[in-house]
Scaffold this motif. Structure first.
Motif, PDB file in Angstrom:
ATOM      1  N   ALA A 162      11.462  26.668  29.511  1.00 17.68           N
ATOM      2  CA  ALA A 162      12.062  26.806  30.836  1.00 17.68           C
ATOM      3  C   ALA A 162      12.242  28.071  31.675  1.00 17.68           C
ATOM      4  CB  ALA A 162      10.975  25.392  31.587  1.00 17.68           C
ATOM      5  N   VAL A 163      13.256  27.567  31.594  1.00 15.92           N
ATOM      6  CA  VAL A 163      14.817  28.478  33.086  1.00 15.92           C
ATOM      7  C   VAL A 163      14.189  29.554  32.536  1.00 15.92           C
ATOM      8  CG1 VAL A 163      16.482  28.531  34.012  1.00 15.92           C
ATOM      9  CG2 VAL A 163      15.693  26.821  32.859  1.00 15.92           C
ATOM     10  N   ILE A 164      14.339  30.019  31.430  1.00 17.89           N
ATOM     11  CA  ILE A 164      14.191  31.998  31.177  1.00 17.89           C
ATOM     12  C   ILE A 164      12.449  32.157  31.089  1.00 17.89           C
ATOM     13  CG2 ILE A 164      17.045  31.379  30.831  1.00 17.89           C
ATOM     14  CD1 ILE A 164      16.182  31.917  27.930  1.00 17.89           C
ATOM     15  N   ALA A 165      11.569  31.801  30.941  1.00 19.69           N
ATOM     16  CA  ALA A 165      10.551  32.102  30.682  1.00 19.69           C
ATOM     17  C   ALA A 165      10.467  33.709  31.860  1.00 19.69           C
ATOM     18  CB  ALA A 165       9.770  31.131  30.598  1.00 19.69           C
ATOM     19  N   ARG A 175      17.551  40.755  28.178  1.00 18.65           N
ATOM     20  CA  ARG A 175      18.657  40.665  28.173  1.00 18.65           C
ATOM     21  C   ARG A 175      19.175  39.443  28.260  1.00 18.65           C
ATOM     22  NH1 ARG A 175      23.108  41.365  31.810  1.00 18.65           N
ATOM     23  NH2 ARG A 175      21.370  42.547  33.589  1.00 18.65           N
ATOM     24  N   ARG A 176      18.480  38.737  29.663  1.00 17.46           N
ATOM     25  CA  ARG A 176      19.124  37.603  30.137  1.00 17.46           C
ATOM     26  C   ARG A 176      18.842  36.623  29.578  1.00 17.46           C
ATOM     27  NH1 ARG A 176      21.986  33.742  32.732  1.00 17.46           N
ATOM     28  NH2 ARG A 176      21.135  32.036  34.207  1.00 17.46           N
ATOM     29  N   ARG A 177      17.865  36.636  28.678  1.00 15.71           N
ATOM     30  CA  ARG A 177      16.813  35.574  27.993  1.00 15.71           C
ATOM     31  C   ARG A 177      18.123  35.700  27.125  1.00 15.71           C
ATOM     32  NH1 ARG A 177      12.065  37.750  28.168  1.00 15.71           N
ATOM     33  NH2 ARG A 177      12.298  38.800  26.435  1.00 15.71           N
ATOM     34  N   ALA A 178      18.967  36.497  26.348  1.00 10.47           N
ATOM     35  CA  ALA A 178      19.513  36.805  25.394  1.00 10.47           C
ATOM     36  C   ALA A 178      21.240  35.777  25.129  1.00 10.47           C
ATOM     37  CB  ALA A 178      19.750  38.519  24.722  1.00 10.47           C
ATOM     38  N   GLU A 179      21.850  36.505  27.048  1.00  6.79           N
ATOM     39  CA  GLU A 179      23.207  36.219  27.059  1.00  6.79           C
ATOM     40  C   GLU A 179      22.905  34.626  27.500  1.00  6.79           C
ATOM     41  OE1 GLU A 179      22.951  37.062  31.650  1.00  6.79           O
ATOM     42  OE2 GLU A 179      24.157  38.584  30.355  1.00  6.79           O
ATOM     43  N   PHE A 180      21.985  33.855  27.926  1.00  2.00           N
ATOM     44  CA  PHE A 180      21.329  32.356  28.066  1.00  2.00           C
ATOM     45  C   PHE A 180      21.253  31.545  27.021  1.00  2.00           C
ATOM     46  CE2 PHE A 180      19.176  29.056  28.850  1.00  2.00           C
ATOM     47  CZ  PHE A 180      19.295  27.922  29.882  1.00  2.00           C
ATOM     48  N   LEU A 211      29.879  15.048  19.218  1.00  2.00           N
ATOM     49  CA  LEU A 211      28.643  15.371  20.365  1.00  2.00           C
ATOM     50  C   LEU A 211      27.961  15.657  19.957  1.00  2.00           C
ATOM     51  CD1 LEU A 211      30.958  16.433  23.338  1.00  2.00           C
ATOM     52  CD2 LEU A 211      30.395  14.017  23.060  1.00  2.00           C
ATOM     53  N   PRO A 212      26.395  15.005  20.565  1.00  2.00           N
ATOM     54  CA  PRO A 212      25.279  15.155  20.114  1.00  2.00           C
ATOM     55  C   PRO A 212      25.237  16.536  20.792  1.00  2.00           C
ATOM     56  CG  PRO A 212      25.470  13.345  21.534  1.00  2.00           C
ATOM     57  CD  PRO A 212      26.404  13.480  21.566  1.00  2.00           C
ATOM     58  N   PRO A 213      23.802  17.432  20.577  1.00  2.39           N
ATOM     59  CA  PRO A 213      23.049  18.331  20.965  1.00  2.39           C
ATOM     60  C   PRO A 213      22.123  18.062  22.943  1.00  2.39           C
ATOM     61  CG  PRO A 213      22.023  18.450  19.111  1.00  2.39           C
ATOM     62  CD  PRO A 213      23.350  17.227  19.006  1.00  2.39           C
ATOM     63  N   ALA A 214      22.927  18.720  23.468  1.00  5.43           N
ATOM     64  CA  ALA A 214      21.746  18.192  24.771  1.00  5.43           C
ATOM     65  C   ALA A 214      20.982  19.177  24.927  1.00  5.43           C
ATOM     66  CB  ALA A 214      22.164  17.094  25.525  1.00  5.43           C
ATOM     67  N   PRO A 215      20.252  19.268  26.397  1.00  5.36           N
ATOM     68  CA  PRO A 215      19.789  21.005  27.014  1.00  5.36           C
ATOM     69  C   PRO A 215      20.943  20.936  27.916  1.00  5.36           C
ATOM     70  CG  PRO A 215      18.414  18.784  27.281  1.00  5.36           C
ATOM     71  CD  PRO A 215      18.870  18.279  26.689  1.00  5.36           C
ATOM     72  N   LEU A 216      21.436  22.211  28.315  1.00  3.09           N
ATOM     73  CA  LEU A 216      22.353  22.665  28.620  1.00  3.09           C
ATOM     74  C   LEU A 216      21.588  23.020  30.749  1.00  3.09           C
ATOM     75  CD1 LEU A 216      25.298  23.281  26.970  1.00  3.09           C
ATOM     76  CD2 LEU A 216      24.777  21.306  28.401  1.00  3.09           C
ATOM     77  N   LEU A 217      21.446  22.933  31.730  1.00  5.91           N
ATOM     78  CA  LEU A 217      20.334  22.997  32.090  1.00  5.91           C
ATOM     79  C   LEU A 217      20.782  23.837  34.026  1.00  5.91           C
ATOM     80  CD1 LEU A 217      17.201  20.486  32.143  1.00  5.91           C
ATOM     81  CD2 LEU A 217      17.296  22.766  31.889  1.00  5.91           C
ATOM     82  N   PRO A 218      20.968  24.804  33.889  1.00  2.15           N
ATOM     83  CA  PRO A 218      21.801  25.469  35.786  1.00  2.15           C
ATOM     84  C   PRO A 218      21.531  24.746  36.573  1.00  2.15           C
ATOM     85  CG  PRO A 218      19.713  26.850  34.678  1.00  2.15           C
ATOM     86  CD  PRO A 218      19.638  25.319  33.317  1.00  2.15           C
ATOM     87  N   GLY A 219      21.521  24.436  37.849  1.00  2.00           N
ATOM     88  CA  GLY A 219      21.931  23.767  38.723  1.00  2.00           C
ATOM     89  C   GLY A 219      22.544  24.367  39.965  1.00  2.00           C
ATOM     90  N   LYS A 220      22.671  24.114  40.920  1.00  2.00           N
ATOM     91  CA  LYS A 220      23.088  25.338  41.792  1.00  2.00           C
ATOM     92  C   LYS A 220      23.558  25.807  42.312  1.00  2.00           C
ATOM     93  CE  LYS A 220      24.178  24.435  47.228  1.00  2.00           C
ATOM     94  NZ  LYS A 220      24.882  24.007  48.397  1.00  2.00           N
ATOM     95  N   ARG A 221      24.746  26.800  42.193  1.00  2.00           N
ATOM     96  CA  ARG A 221      25.578  27.923  41.981  1.00  2.00           C
ATOM     97  C   ARG A 221      25.257  28.077  40.186  1.00  2.00           C
ATOM     98  NH1 ARG A 221      27.998  31.429  44.806  1.00  2.00           N
ATOM     99  NH2 ARG A 221      29.798  30.927  44.132  1.00  2.00           N
ATOM    100  N   GLY A 222      24.315  27.950  39.410  1.00  2.00           N
ATOM    101  CA  GLY A 222      24.794  28.250  38.295  1.00  2.00           C
ATOM    102  C   GLY A 222      25.216  26.759  37.533  1.00  2.00           C
ATOM    103  N   ALA A 223      25.718  26.135  38.896  1.00  2.00           N
ATOM    104  CA  ALA A 223      27.138  24.881  37.719  1.00  2.00           C
ATOM    105  C   ALA A 223      26.111  24.698  36.676  1.00  2.00           C
ATOM    106  CB  ALA A 223      27.189  24.160  38.586  1.00  2.00           C
TER     107      ALA A 223
END
Length: 220
Positions: A33-36, A41-46, A62-74
């Motif tokens: 959803a973040v890169i919809a 190019r952005r989708r590929a690097e993300f 560690l189990p897989p988990a969603p890694l979502l960007p927040g403020k400043r992309g952190a």
């Protein structure tokens, strides 16, 4: 490549280019959803940098988990995990550690090419520019201005998860050792970890295959 300048407590995975031509391969729905509406190019690097991160997490059990960007992309890492991602043209990488061992870390990769005109003056202090001149005499094949920029990116990536505050390029003064280490003296009060204030970050750097790489690891 980035793993060569990281300690064994940190799992790191880097790739040259993108892992899969499929734009949403391996993403969680929330990540998709973040890169919809992003360009290809952005989708590929993300996608690629998150697959790198999940491979690194797997190395730590560690189990897989969603890694979502927040403020400043952190990135919002799972509980008990700290990490850092980087991507530039031709290279993507992620580094992950357990917070019981590592409080925060920052990695960055940049092309080993000069910065655009005018950028160095914005991101550096006079003493740093003098230091780059000395570094150039010892390591003439290293683009010192790009190395400085990369190291300051690593400083910010280490700083921000601990403080959630902005840090200007000129609020840290860096010194480079030609052998591949650097120090960053914070010109503002540093973050506290386990009751200890850290006013200096120590890092490592390397150059290879057309890239400059920097990393900072702050122990817990």
């Amino acid at each position: 490549m980035i793993e060569a300048i990281l300690p064994p407590e940190v799992a790191a995975v880097g790739v040259f280019g993108d892992l899969s031509p499929r734009e949403d391969c391996g993403l969680f729905p929330a990540e998709t959803a973040v890169i919809a509406r992003s360009v290809a190019r952005r989708r590929a690097e993300f996608t690629t940098v998150r697959l790198c991160a999940r491979r690194a997490m797997d190395e730590l059990g560690l189990p897989p988990a969603p890694l979502l960007p927040g403020k400043r992309g952190a990135v919002s890492w799972p509980d008990g995990v700290t990490g850092s991602m980087t991507h530039c043209a031709g290279y993507r990488a992620a580094a992950v550690a357990r917070t019981g061992a590592i409080a925060s870390l920052g990695i960055d990769a940049e092309p080993n090419r000069p910065l655009p005109d005018g950028v160095l003056e914005v991101v550096s202090l006079p003493r740093e520019r003098a230091g780059l001149a000395a570094l150039a005499r010892r390591r003439p094949k290293v683009c010192g201005d790009r190395l400085l920029f990369s190291a300051k990116e690593s400083v910010f990536k280490t700083w921000y998860p601990l403080t959630r505050r902005e840090l200007d390029f000129t609020e840290a003064e860096l010194d480079f050792d030609p052998a591949g280490t650097f120090s960053a003296r914070l010109l503002v009060p540093g973050p506290e970890v386990a009751g200890q204030r850290h006013d200096t970050f120590c890092g490592r750097w390397s150059v290879g295959r057309g890239f400059v790489l920097t990393a900072i690891v702050l122990p817990a």
